[in-house]
Design a protein around this motif. Sequence first.
Motif, PDB file in Angstrom:
ATOM      1  N   PRO A 114       0.832  -1.216   0.000  1.00  0.00           N
ATOM      2  CA  PRO A 114       0.000   0.000   0.000  1.00  0.00           C
ATOM      3  C   PRO A 114       0.865   1.265   0.000  1.00  0.00           C
ATOM      4  O   PRO A 114       1.996   1.257   0.503  1.00  0.00           O
ATOM      5  CB  PRO A 114      -0.795  -0.114   1.309  1.00  0.00           C
ATOM      6  N   TRP A 115       0.303   2.367  -0.519  1.00  0.00           N
ATOM      7  CA  TRP A 115       1.022   3.635  -0.614  1.00  0.00           C
ATOM      8  C   TRP A 115       1.034   4.413   0.695  1.00  0.00           C
ATOM      9  O   TRP A 115       1.563   5.518   0.757  1.00  0.00           O
ATOM     10  CB  TRP A 115       0.356   4.530  -1.665  1.00  0.00           C
ATOM     11  N   PHE A 116       0.419   3.849   1.725  1.00  0.00           N
ATOM     12  CA  PHE A 116       0.126   4.607   2.945  1.00  0.00           C
ATOM     13  C   PHE A 116       1.322   5.390   3.475  1.00  0.00           C
ATOM     14  O   PHE A 116       1.217   6.576   3.791  1.00  0.00           O
ATOM     15  CB  PHE A 116      -0.398   3.650   4.023  1.00  0.00           C
ATOM     16  N   LEU A 117       2.478   4.746   3.582  1.00  0.00           N
ATOM     17  CA  LEU A 117       3.629   5.418   4.202  1.00  0.00           C
ATOM     18  C   LEU A 117       4.176   6.549   3.339  1.00  0.00           C
ATOM     19  O   LEU A 117       4.858   7.440   3.828  1.00  0.00           O
ATOM     20  CB  LEU A 117       4.734   4.408   4.521  1.00  0.00           C
ATOM     21  N   ALA A 118       3.868   6.528   2.047  1.00  0.00           N
ATOM     22  CA  ALA A 118       4.309   7.606   1.157  1.00  0.00           C
ATOM     23  C   ALA A 118       3.352   8.793   1.178  1.00  0.00           C
ATOM     24  O   ALA A 118       3.737   9.913   0.858  1.00  0.00           O
ATOM     25  CB  ALA A 118       4.440   7.090  -0.268  1.00  0.00           C
ATOM     26  N   LYS A 119       2.107   8.537   1.552  1.00  0.00           N
ATOM     27  CA  LYS A 119       1.045   9.549   1.449  1.00  0.00           C
ATOM     28  C   LYS A 119       0.578  10.063   2.803  1.00  0.00           C
ATOM     29  O   LYS A 119      -0.087  11.091   2.871  1.00  0.00           O
ATOM     30  CB  LYS A 119      -0.179   8.918   0.749  1.00  0.00           C
ATOM     31  N   GLY A 120       0.861   9.307   3.878  1.00  0.00           N
ATOM     32  CA  GLY A 120       0.152   9.536   5.126  1.00  0.00           C
ATOM     33  C   GLY A 120       0.912  10.249   6.219  1.00  0.00           C
ATOM     34  O   GLY A 120       0.417  10.333   7.350  1.00  0.00           O
TER      35      GLY A 120
END
Length: 220
Positions: A114-120
């Motif tokens: 998931p992209w979470f760590l890049a976006k969150g």
Amino acid sequence: MTSAMLPGLSGLQAGTIYGIGRNYAAHARELNNPVPSRPVIFTKPAGSLTFDGTVHIPPFVKNPHYEAEVVVAIGARGKDITPAEAPEWIAGYGLGIDVTARDIQQQLKEKSHPWFLAKGLDTFAPVSAFVAADQISDPAGLLFTLDVNGERRQNGDTSLMQFPIRELVATLSQYVTLMPGDMIFTGTPEGVGKLNHGDILHASLESGLITLDVEIVHQN
Ligand code: ZN
């Protein structure tokens, strides 16, 4: 931390932040991504939201990018909304920068994570004050721009969205119950690029109907 109120929209408390990836074909192509046949959906957590105009970049992020986007604020609880009904659920419109750690995102994409760590990350979702939906006659024909240090970097036109705002609201509501105060970052046009310490961002929609000013601070 109590959750923020949405500036410009009385009584709406900030809810979930949804993001849409690759919603403008030219932006998908500039990052060598395929144009999707269904919306790419992700979320940004409460701590990413900021209305104070400062984005803090932690030292482990080496390639932070700006992505100027129209943000839709949801005004009422809704499930299985049709595209035709979608305007009834939209309380207002704003502008946001979907700050993205492109270096981290690239690593995550390679692993299909998931992209979470890049976006969150904290402050990675600066958002403007909202204008009420009745101030916008047609959300499918909105023009917006992003300047970095006075130089034009992005020109957006919501008529070029792969999935128009009505469809985004409808599709999301097939999967989740949308709640008052939820926000949808509707995707960025081409022209994304790196953020440097001290950069000043100015986003504008419809010649200043909505504006967002952001300063970038790299933390040591
Ligand atoms: Zn984005």
